[in-house]
Design an enzyme around this catalytic site. Structure first.
Site, mmCIF file in Angstrom:
data_model
loop_
_atom_site.group_PDB
_atom_site.id
_atom_site.type_symbol
_atom_site.label_atom_id
_atom_site.label_comp_id
_atom_site.label_asym_id
_atom_site.label_seq_id
_atom_site.Cartn_x
_atom_site.Cartn_y
_atom_site.Cartn_z
ATOM 1 N N CYS A 51 -6.744 1.324 -0.331
ATOM 2 C CA CYS A 51 -6.222 2.659 -0.625
ATOM 3 C C CYS A 51 -5.562 2.630 -2.004
ATOM 4 O O CYS A 51 -4.719 1.779 -2.260
ATOM 5 C CB CYS A 51 -5.209 3.042 0.446
ATOM 6 S SG CYS A 51 -4.336 4.579 0.085
ATOM 7 N N CYS A 54 -1.543 3.432 -1.481
ATOM 8 C CA CYS A 54 -0.570 2.502 -0.873
ATOM 9 C C CYS A 54 -1.048 1.059 -0.839
ATOM 10 O O CYS A 54 -0.277 0.172 -0.502
ATOM 11 C CB CYS A 54 -0.209 2.962 0.546
ATOM 12 S SG CYS A 54 -1.463 2.595 1.788
ATOM 13 N N CYS A 99 -6.187 7.780 4.779
ATOM 14 C CA CYS A 99 -5.572 6.477 4.997
ATOM 15 C C CYS A 99 -4.574 6.611 6.143
ATOM 16 O O CYS A 99 -3.685 7.468 6.112
ATOM 17 C CB CYS A 99 -4.856 6.037 3.735
ATOM 18 S SG CYS A 99 -3.866 4.538 3.948
ATOM 19 N N CYS A 102 -0.727 5.885 4.780
ATOM 20 C CA CYS A 102 0.055 6.775 3.901
ATOM 21 C C CYS A 102 -0.440 8.208 3.931
ATOM 22 O O CYS A 102 0.105 9.047 3.213
ATOM 23 C CB CYS A 102 0.065 6.237 2.478
ATOM 24 S SG CYS A 102 -1.500 6.440 1.616
ATOM 25 N N CYS A 123 -17.916 8.954 3.244
ATOM 26 C CA CYS A 123 -18.167 9.418 1.886
ATOM 27 C C CYS A 123 -16.815 9.528 1.196
ATOM 28 O O CYS A 123 -16.008 10.402 1.517
ATOM 29 C CB CYS A 123 -18.879 10.775 1.971
ATOM 30 S SG CYS A 123 -19.321 11.461 0.380
HETATM 31 ZN ZN LIG Z 1 -2.845 4.569 1.851
#
Ligand SMILES: [Zn+2]
Length: 136
Positions: A51, A54, A99, A102, A123
């Site tokens: 991510c 985060c 995610c 976060c 995607c």
């Molecule tokens: Zn994250």
């Protein structure tokens, strides 16, 4: 690589100072980068996609495949790393992916297209992820 929990932003203003304007628009305002413009569309480098907000591990590079849709595509994710949210915007029924750590926007997930044996396509915006190349 991964932000400690104590440093995770709590407000959108805190995110805004951490992210570039383009990253903020995609990750926190659910934007979409234009097709074929992202840095990871054709990337084959082995590693772990994290991510970008985060640092949580999201997609091992061996889940990435060529979908020819213009965005990085993955057919699986680290268990528990992704959360799915029904998205009825733009007059379409889609499933948004974020995610799980976060709550940042990643893209959308599509099923039943037959691209790979797992029959799933995450995607994902390149701006939402960052490749951590493996050392092997
Ligand atoms: Zn994250």
């Amino acid at each position: 690589m991964s932000l400690p929990d104590s440093e995770l932003p709590r407000t959108e203003d805190e995110w805004r100072v951490r992210l570039s304007p383009d990253e903020f628009r995609v990750l926190r305002e659910h934007g979409t980068e234009p097709a074929w413009t992202g840095e990871y569309v054709d990337t084959k480098t082995p590693g772990m996609y994290r991510c970008r907000a985060c640092g949580a591990q999201l997609y091992p590079s061996d889940t990435k495949f060529d979908s020819h849709c213009g965005w990085p595509s993955f057919d699986d994710a680290i268990p528990g790393a992704i959360k799915e949210i029904e998205d009825n915007s733009l007059g379409m029924r889609r499933v948004e992916i974020r995610c799980a750590r976060c709550d940042s926007h990643l893209g959308h997930v599509f099923r039943g297209e037959g691209f790979t044996p797992k029959n799933t396509r995450h995607c994902v915006n390149s701006l939402s992820i960052r490749l951590d190349p493996s050392n092997t």
